[in-house]
Write an enzyme that holds these catalytic residues in place. Structure first.
Site, PDB file in Angstrom:
ATOM      1  N   ASP A 232      42.368  25.279  42.446  1.00 47.22           N
ATOM      2  CA  ASP A 232      42.594  26.280  41.408  1.00 47.22           C
ATOM      3  C   ASP A 232      41.254  26.397  40.686  1.00 47.22           C
ATOM      4  O   ASP A 232      40.896  25.525  39.889  1.00 47.22           O
ATOM      5  CB  ASP A 232      43.693  25.836  40.441  1.00 47.22           C
ATOM      6  N   HIS A 233      40.490  27.455  40.982  1.00 46.46           N
ATOM      7  CA  HIS A 233      39.104  27.493  40.510  1.00 46.46           C
ATOM      8  C   HIS A 233      39.006  27.496  38.989  1.00 46.46           C
ATOM      9  O   HIS A 233      37.967  27.131  38.439  1.00 46.46           O
ATOM     10  CB  HIS A 233      38.364  28.699  41.108  1.00 46.46           C
ATOM     11  N   LYS A 237      36.184  25.281  35.686  1.00 53.67           N
ATOM     12  CA  LYS A 237      35.369  25.897  34.640  1.00 53.67           C
ATOM     13  C   LYS A 237      35.095  24.893  33.523  1.00 53.67           C
ATOM     14  O   LYS A 237      35.968  24.146  33.097  1.00 53.67           O
ATOM     15  CB  LYS A 237      36.075  27.140  34.073  1.00 53.67           C
ATOM     16  N   GLU A 271      42.165  41.143  32.793  1.00 50.54           N
ATOM     17  CA  GLU A 271      41.112  41.727  33.617  1.00 50.54           C
ATOM     18  C   GLU A 271      40.995  43.211  33.289  1.00 50.54           C
ATOM     19  O   GLU A 271      42.005  43.865  32.993  1.00 50.54           O
ATOM     20  CB  GLU A 271      41.416  41.546  35.098  1.00 50.54           C
ATOM     21  N   ASP A 290      50.322  35.577  41.177  1.00 47.22           N
ATOM     22  CA  ASP A 290      48.886  35.421  41.387  1.00 47.22           C
ATOM     23  C   ASP A 290      48.233  34.584  40.293  1.00 47.22           C
ATOM     24  O   ASP A 290      47.258  33.878  40.554  1.00 47.22           O
ATOM     25  CB  ASP A 290      48.222  36.800  41.446  1.00 47.22           C
ATOM     26  N   HIS A 295      47.146  29.417  37.468  1.00 52.27           N
ATOM     27  CA  HIS A 295      46.142  29.347  36.407  1.00 52.27           C
ATOM     28  C   HIS A 295      46.757  29.084  35.036  1.00 52.27           C
ATOM     29  O   HIS A 295      46.368  28.153  34.328  1.00 52.27           O
ATOM     30  CB  HIS A 295      45.346  30.653  36.330  1.00 52.27           C
ATOM     31  N   LYS A 393      46.036  43.392  34.856  1.00 53.06           N
ATOM     32  CA  LYS A 393      44.868  44.140  35.297  1.00 53.06           C
ATOM     33  C   LYS A 393      44.783  45.451  34.518  1.00 53.06           C
ATOM     34  O   LYS A 393      45.764  45.935  33.968  1.00 53.06           O
ATOM     35  CB  LYS A 393      44.950  44.418  36.796  1.00 53.06           C
TER      36      LYS A 393
END
Length: 541
Positions: A232-233, A237, A271, A290, A295, A393
């Protein structure tokens, strides 16, 4: 100026701070691998040394995709440029392209030139590229995997990778089982005695609880749990990791980090872009699957978790799992969950089309591009405190933040007119794009009268530290190569995330369509109504 206790100066050369010989010897032994003799030439005060990967290689499936080109390949170069990869590091690409090794190297070179974070250095590139290899084949082609095994065996002999290899599955989830099974069929899941093999899986981890369990069963039947790294990028962070530092390294926050003082928590990932060319992936998945399932629930867990006994992977995972298992859905899903779909509007001074007009999207699609939910965490610390999660989004701007909003003072010794512009205290952790922390509190306005209004006190990473933050994928790839897993969700966390989301998705599937919202705004009106019912409002980032 002497270095603070416990913080030796990098390189050990600070004039006012020197380690004794006994301390150097002790630290050198601490940084030596288990059972290995300590290296007397290593400076034990150099904190970078324990973070340098040993002999190893990385195999990337899906090297022609955007993720590989924009994130993974540049991250590998940046690690090499920072001196954190071994001299004999090997990178093997696997894809359908009919490429030779030099064609693959040229692809990586172009990606590095366009997207790397650190300056380009020819000598670093030359050494790194010597370990590049490419294998052409389909995921279902056993002969291609046999060739991959032969390539890896040659690298062990030529580059000294010692049988240590990680397999990065940067491919659509439907290919995960086939690739893992092929690795097992040709024996790539097992290395020589004393070596390691690891697999890296990108989200999404399934599309519901049942598919996640099926996928986990397949992966776990081939690789042991400690060798499976689910990326999970967001957890890579710097600002996300700073949640732990902020809470547990500072005495001032922990006493007020509970239901006694916190009114509610808002976690936002917004976003300003549409789906672009990702219709094939995004349609049918949607914003909640998503982003919220992984996240945002991970950010919630880090915000609400108790202090771990240590910062190793098992201790952190245990505390996050406790939080996720205590998450409770609202009884009224119709009122306290919202889904939306962006319509045409203006974004960044340009006219943009709606989701249903995007290429590849069916005109009757019910996929959500906006999702908001109210959750609670049934623990002694957080009982009764709502956590509002939202993502979308084509919203007002690109931003990810966690806002901890505190209760109003029970008594104010001011007249109502003196505090009419005073809101609630808040601590806002800005994850991206301007990483940092904001504290909002009341202050007297200069002048002869008493007037109190909100002011902000900001900490910004870019201003406080001279060293720039590494990209999330740099940290995560290095952690895989080191076998260090505190930032990777465990299988229990993944499944608990689906247990939270599945009832919401089932309710949405049975009840109407997403509400349309104009591009460039902050989402559907129903999302504002959801908080208004609780006497609250969304924070405007």
């Amino acid at each position: 100026m002497n270095a603070p206790a416990g913080y030796p100066h990098k390189g050990g050369s600070h004039p006012g701070f020197q380690l004794s010989q006994a301390e150097k010897t002790q630290l050198a032994h601490e940084t030596a691998p288990d059972g290995a003799a300590a290296n007397p030439l290593r400076d034990a005060a150099d904190r970078r040394l324990p973070r340098i990967a040993g002999p190893c290689g990385l195999v990337m499936f899906g090297v022609t995709g955007d993720l590989s080109r924009k994130k993974l390949m540049p991250a590998i170069y940046d690690l090499a440029n920072r001196g954190l990869l071994p001299p004999g590091f090997a990178l093997v690409g696997f894809a359908r392209r009919d490429w030779a090794n030099q064609d693959f190297a040229e692809e990586v070179h172009q990606a590095v030139k366009e997207h790397s974070r650190t300056p380009y250095r020819e000598e670093v590139w030359r050494q790194l590229s010597e370990g590049f290899r490419f294998v052409s084949g389909e995921f279902g082609d056993k002969q291609a995997f046999i060739e991959l095994k032969e390539t890896i065996d040659k690298l062990d002999a030529e580059r000294g990778t010692n049988g240590n290899h990680a397999f990065y599955l940067s491919v659509p989830p439907k290919f995960f089982p086939g690739v893992v099974e092929q690795l097992h069929e040709v024996g790539l899941d097992q290395g020589p005695e004393g070596s390691w093999r690891r697999v890296i899986i990108e989200k999404p981890f399934g599309h519901d609880l049942a598919s996640a369990r099926e996928l986990n069963a397949i992966v776990d039947s081939v690789f042991p749990p400690k060798s499976v790294f689910r990326i999970d990028h967001y957890l890579g962070k710097e600002t996300v990791q700073n949640i732990l530092a902020l809470r547990f390294a500072n005495e001032m926050f922990e006493p007020i980090w509970s239901r006694d003082h916190v009114d509610h928590v808002q976690i936002t990932m917004a976003e300003d872009i549409g789906i672009g060319g990702r219709a094939g992936y995004y349609d049918g998945i949607g914003a909640a699957r998503d982003v919220i399932q992984n996240h945002l629930l991970q950010l919630l867990a880090l915000t609400a978790m108790e202090e771990p006994v240590s910062f190793d992977a098992d201790a952190i995972a245990a505390e996050k799992t406790k939080v996720l298992s205590a998450v409770r859905l609202p009884d009224d899903l119709g009122t306290y969950t919202v889904r939306g779909q962006y319509a045409a509007g203006w974004q960044g001074g340009e006219k943009v089309i709606g989701y249903l007009q995007e290429d590849g999207i069916a005109p009757d699609s019910t996929t959500d591009t906006y999702a908001a939910v109210k959750l609670e965490v049934n623990t002694r610390r957080w009982a009764g405190v709502p956590f509002y999660l939202r993502t979308g989004k084509r919203l007002g701007r690109r931003v990810t933040e966690i806002a901890v909003v505190f209760k109003r003072s029970p008594f104010l010794p001011f007249t109502p007119t003196q505090t009419e512009e005073l809101g609630q205290n808040a601590l806002v952790i800005r994850v991206q794009p301007d990483e940092g922390v904001t504290v909002r509190f009341g202050s007297k306005v200069p002048g002869t009268s008493m007037e109190v209004r909100d002011v902000n006190m900001d900490f910004a990473y870019g201003e406080a530290f001279t060293e720039s933050s590494p990209e999330a994928y740099e940290r995560l790839i290095l952690d895989v190569l080191l076998g260090d897993a505190p930032l990777f969700p465990r299988v229990e966390e993944v499944e608990l995330g689906w247990e939270v989301l599945d009832p919401i998705e089932a309710y949405w599937a049975a009840n109407g369509k997403p509400e349309q919202y104009t591009s460039g705004t902050w989402g559907p009106a129903k999302a504002d109504e959801m908080l208004a019912k609780d006497g609250r409002s969304w924070r405007r980032p």
